[in-house]
Design an enzyme around this catalytic site. Structure first.
Site, PDB file in Angstrom:
ATOM      1  N   ALA A  50      62.080 113.284 -50.287  1.00  0.00           N
ATOM      2  CA  ALA A  50      63.367 113.473 -50.154  1.00  0.00           C
ATOM      3  C   ALA A  50      64.065 112.733 -51.259  1.00  0.00           C
ATOM      4  O   ALA A  50      64.242 111.712 -51.204  1.00  0.00           O
ATOM      5  CB  ALA A  50      63.842 113.421 -48.971  1.00  0.00           C
ATOM      6  N   GLU A  51      64.975 113.294 -51.976  1.00  0.00           N
ATOM      7  CA  GLU A  51      65.729 112.573 -53.034  1.00  0.00           C
ATOM      8  C   GLU A  51      67.249 112.847 -52.726  1.00  0.00           C
ATOM      9  O   GLU A  51      67.718 113.899 -52.711  1.00  0.00           O
ATOM     10  CB  GLU A  51      65.615 112.989 -54.423  1.00  0.00           C
ATOM     11  CG  GLU A  51      66.306 112.313 -55.519  1.00  0.00           C
ATOM     12  CD  GLU A  51      66.409 112.869 -56.873  1.00  0.00           C
ATOM     13  OE1 GLU A  51      65.784 112.327 -57.872  1.00  0.00           O
ATOM     14  OE2 GLU A  51      66.957 113.891 -57.022  1.00  0.00           O
ATOM     15  N   ASP A  52      67.664 111.995 -51.958  1.00  0.00           N
ATOM     16  CA  ASP A  52      69.205 112.031 -51.562  1.00  0.00           C
ATOM     17  C   ASP A  52      69.943 110.714 -51.559  1.00  0.00           C
ATOM     18  O   ASP A  52      69.580 109.766 -51.115  1.00  0.00           O
ATOM     19  CB  ASP A  52      69.067 112.457 -50.090  1.00  0.00           C
ATOM     20  CG  ASP A  52      70.336 112.172 -49.389  1.00  0.00           C
ATOM     21  OD1 ASP A  52      71.513 112.657 -49.940  1.00  0.00           O
ATOM     22  OD2 ASP A  52      70.571 112.147 -47.943  1.00  0.00           O
TER      23      ASP A  52
ATOM     24  N   LEU B 132      69.220 116.365 -52.798  1.00  0.00           N
ATOM     25  CA  LEU B 132      69.607 117.005 -51.435  1.00  0.00           C
ATOM     26  C   LEU B 132      71.028 116.898 -51.242  1.00  0.00           C
ATOM     27  O   LEU B 132      71.492 117.923 -50.298  1.00  0.00           O
ATOM     28  CB  LEU B 132      68.616 116.189 -50.309  1.00  0.00           C
ATOM     29  CG  LEU B 132      67.013 116.625 -50.370  1.00  0.00           C
ATOM     30  CD1 LEU B 132      66.505 115.818 -49.280  1.00  0.00           C
ATOM     31  CD2 LEU B 132      66.578 118.050 -50.560  1.00  0.00           C
TER      32      LEU B 132
END
Length: 810
Positions: A522-524, A471
């Site tokens: 979410a991959e942030d 993200l």
């Protein structure tokens, strides 16, 4: 910032609702765009290409002719928003005549033989009328004026007034009714229903209709002749006998566009099946319309969403033992049973969406609506998902909406000849380091494409959730490549892409509204504030967020820091991370990143070559085996409600992953998984430990409980202790020092029994703790700020899990 974001979201919804009926419609574009079979012996094709001046479908079905199946600007088939509509008519076979009725329909999917009984339309309609109407009841059906004329004659007679002047005062309804009844009292019985209309004389009154019970029952018992209407829908056999499909199943096709810069051929953006590099030729789409008897039929329902997630991350292509690209069917037959046996309750598939270059692992996506043809057909993937559901496994998809491949011939770049169709122009339209294209998230039609893509995977393939990849690449115009200190200003400055944030909020709102049980992750890397907070409270609405720093910490410690210099407080602080939403944190010790990005797997770092030779059990082997288990145990139990493991890492896969590419002479030697190592030895021991760790969560519901109480963190002794539910976790990371009676604090007084010990023989340990030492009793002594103390044996590089089995009342 929240007020500004809320206003932006509200303005975007208002703009969307000017063109679409509701938010569901903007996320259902796949129902219209692409290739779709129409019930009236044709296939409809729709594509979005606002920069084109001419559009046609070319393929092997029409000799790749750019003029045979086309639509033109300014003619029927092109609207003001750039959507092109093309009809591909089925072709009449020799000697056949066109259908006489314009509404003649064909049922291509359900009951595909219905209607093929040879009865003509005329016979069918006559039979329908005869069955529906009572004798004499249809007398007024033949002429729509007959009823009005008869009514006029009844009221005024055959020579009634023709002008208003000739019209005398009309008696009231009741007088007319009584007169009519008297006039017709001697009429013979009729089959027509007997209805009396009585007016009570009130201006606001509705006419009362009085009927006799027999007529009422007849009326209620009548049903439209639907059976005959269904028979006007010819079945598949009748269609194939009369027509040749305009575009048959398996046909190759592309979309042809005439643009200001000249003609182009592109793979349709909404195509569900694409061959990206077929024999070195230009890519093309494959029309997927199998006969109804071959259409995949789902057997299993979605499993119930568990309270905690134990995710097994997979890549289908490298899932086989042999050095080649594995298929969906191979994965279904061999890997899914292993995942079930290992105790995980979900799989997450990476590299599944179609991409041109295999060595990119699938992150440079070219066709967002297509499963990768390398692994099999769309129905093969449906079978995989269905079998996973049958085993009780959720299926998550690693979705890449943060950027797209820059390929023009197969991807979306310069799709219609213009540089701003799907992506930003200029520098903003290109990722600064990866050479990929950046979506224009503020454009309504791009939102239509991306939101529909999310809904497509759930509707078409029964996907249970998504991990949104990288993200930070889309949230920031610097693509996340900047130093972050944690200052709030870094998340609110001019480098934050407002449109991307609003898109993520909208995506989560729509997904959770349409599919309440969906899970989004979410991959942030920057841990943007509010990732997993509800959208109603200003958050982005994800169910979980990934703590990427945990795996980076373990990798750094293993490769750069001597064992005796490890800092326990740093380990705990990194693993617990964001205290405000730690319950929504997903942790992993290692996933595919370390190995695929040019690094090494933990097993490769810890063991070197010793894991492949069971007889070589020196100090290096013992260290690697111990740390492999301890790192996973503390990562698994100290975080939130979700844990992830990459395929093969649970048994210490000895090699990294390396996809075939020119630099390794296109070798597949490292693009597979060594399942044969599970036969015996250390890999079987490590797998047994990981399996018992998963079983411990299944029995004790560790991850679904509240966050752990960190009670003891000592950098000098290198011991960590914390409790979660009825379990007490104690880790001794010291490389050389063992403790015979180490004191840790506990809240409850009682007997504690070891339920998991990393040092057991069956896990590849030394079994330094005897079985008679597995039960320990607390002593009344304050320790770590708690009322009671437990003295336990702690061998070096080992961890034990104790369970409170009996409470002692003092």
């Amino acid at each position: 910032m929240l007020i500004y974001r809320y206003k932006s979201l509200k303005d975007l919804k208002d703009e969307i609702l000017k063109r679409y009926m509701n938010l569901k419609e903007i996320s259902s574009g796949f129902e219209l765009l692409g290739m779709h079979r129409n019930v009236q012996h044709r296939v409809d094709f729709m594509e979005w290409a606002p920069g084109a001046r001419y559009c046609s479908v070319v393929g092997d079905f029409n000799g790749w002719s750019p003029t045979e199946n086309s639509a033109r600007e300014g003619h029927f088939g092109h609207d003001d928003y750039g959507y092109w509509f093309i009809i591909l008519e089925d072709k009449l076979r020799d000697g056949e005549k066109p259908d006489e009725l314009f509404f003649q329909r064909y049922n291509y999917v359900d009951d595909y033989d219905k209607g093929d009984n040879g009865v003509t339309i005329e016979e069918l309609f006559k039979k329908a009328n005869d069955d529906y109407w009572e004798p004499g009841e249809d007398r007024y059906v033949k002429s729509r004026f007959e009823i009005a004329a008869k009514l006029y004659e009844q009221i005024f007679g055959p020579n009634g007034p023709e002008t208003e002047e000739e019209l005398e005062e009309i008696p009231d309804a009741e007088t007319r009714y009584k007169a009519w009844k008297e006039q017709h009292k001697d009429d013979p019985p009729s089959n027509l229903p007997r209805y009396d209309v009585i007016d009570n004389g009130k201006k606001y009154d509705i006419y009362n209709i009085v009927d006799d019970p027999v007529s009422h029952a007849k009326f209620r018992g009548k049903k439209p002749p639907l059976a005959y209407w269904l028979e006007t829908r010819k079945g598949r056999k009748a269609w194939l006998k009369k027509y040749i499909p305009g575009i048959p199943h398996g046909a190759k096709y592309r979309v042809y566009l005439n643009t200001p810069d000249g003609p182009l051929e592109r793979v349709p953006a909404w195509a569900p099946y694409v061959l990206p590099d077929a024999d070195g030729n230009q890519a093309f789409a494959v029309h997927w319309e199998p006969p109804p008897e071959c259409v995949y039929k789902w057997k299993h329902k979605h499993p119930e969403v568990p309270r905690s997630l134990r995710i097994y991350e997979c890549h289908v292509g490298i899932s086989g033992l042999e050095p080649k690209v594995a298929s969906f069917n191979d994965f279904t037959a061999k890997v899914l049973p292993h995942v079930k046996e290992a105790g995980y309750n979900a799989i997450q598939l990476i590299g599944l969406v179609e991409h041109k270059d295999y060595f990119t692992v699938g992150y440079r996506v070219t066709n967002l609506y297509a499963v990768s043809s390398r692994y099999g057909s769309p129905d093969d993937f449906k079978h995989l998902v269905d079998e996973a559901h049958g085993l009780g496994l959720l299926v998550f998809l690693d979705i890449v909406h943060s950027y797209s491949a820059a390929d023009e011939m197969v991807g979306l770049s310069l799709f219609d000849g213009s540089n701003d169709c799907f992506f930003h122009t200029g520098k903003r339209g290109h990722h600064k380091f990866w050479g990929t294209r950046m979506f224009k998230y503020g454009d309504i039609d791009v939102l239509h494409f991306l939101l529909s893509n999310l809904n497509w995977w759930v509707v078409e393939y029964q996907i249970d959730g998504f991990q949104f990849h990288s993200l930070s690449s889309m949230i920031y115009t610097h693509n996340g490549f900047a130093s972050f200190t944690g200052d709030m200003e870094e998340y609110c400055n001019q480098y934050v892409d407002k449109d991307a944030l609003v898109y993520l909020i909208l995506a989560n709102e729509i997904l959770h509204a349409l599919h309440p049980k969906i899970i989004t992750i979410a991959e942030d890397a920057t841990l943007y504030p509010g990732l997993s907070e509800p959208t109603s409270q200003g958050g982005l609405g994800f169910d979980y967020f990934v703590n990427l720093s945990a795996s980076e910490m373990w990798s750094w410690l293993l490769e750069n820091v001597p064992d005796h210099d490890w800092t326990m407080s740093k380990i705990v602080n990194t693993l617990t991370a964001d205290k405000h939403s730690a319950d929504k944190m997903l942790l992993y010790a290692e996933n595919h990143h370390q190995s695929i990005s040019g690094g090494r797997s933990f097993a490769e770092i810890l063991f070197g070559e010793t894991t492949e030779h069971d007889s070589d059990k020196g100090a290096l082997f013992l260290r690697g085996c111990s740390l492999h288990k301890m790192i996973r145990l503390i990562t698994f139990t100290i975080g939130g409600h979700a844990y992830l493991n990459f395929m093969g890492n649970e048994f210490g896969h000895p090699k990294r992953v390396e996809f075939p590419m020119p630099s390794n002479n296109l070798s597949f030697s490292l693009a597979n998984r060594r399942w044969d190592l599970l036969a015996d030895g250390v890999h079987l021991n490590l797998f047994s430990f990981d399996k018992d760790m998963m079983k411990m969560d299944e029995n004790e519901r560790i991850l679904s409980r509240g966050l752990p109480n960190i009670q003891h963190v000592n950098d000098n002794t290198m011991v960590i202790s914390y409790s979660r539910g009825p379990l007490l976790f104690i880790f001794n990371f010291h490389p050389t020092t063992s403790y015979e009676r180490y004191s840790v604090g506990v809240e409850e007084a009682g007997e504690y029994q070891v339920v998991l010990n990393t040092d057991e023989k069956k896990y590849g340990g030394q079994a330094l703790i005897e079985q008679d030492q597995y039960i320990r009793r607390t002593i009344s002594k304050r320790m770590d700020g708690l009322r009671n103390c437990l003295e336990v044996p702690l061998p070096s590089r080992s961890a034990q899990v104790y369970k409170l089995t009996r409470i002692l009342r003092v």
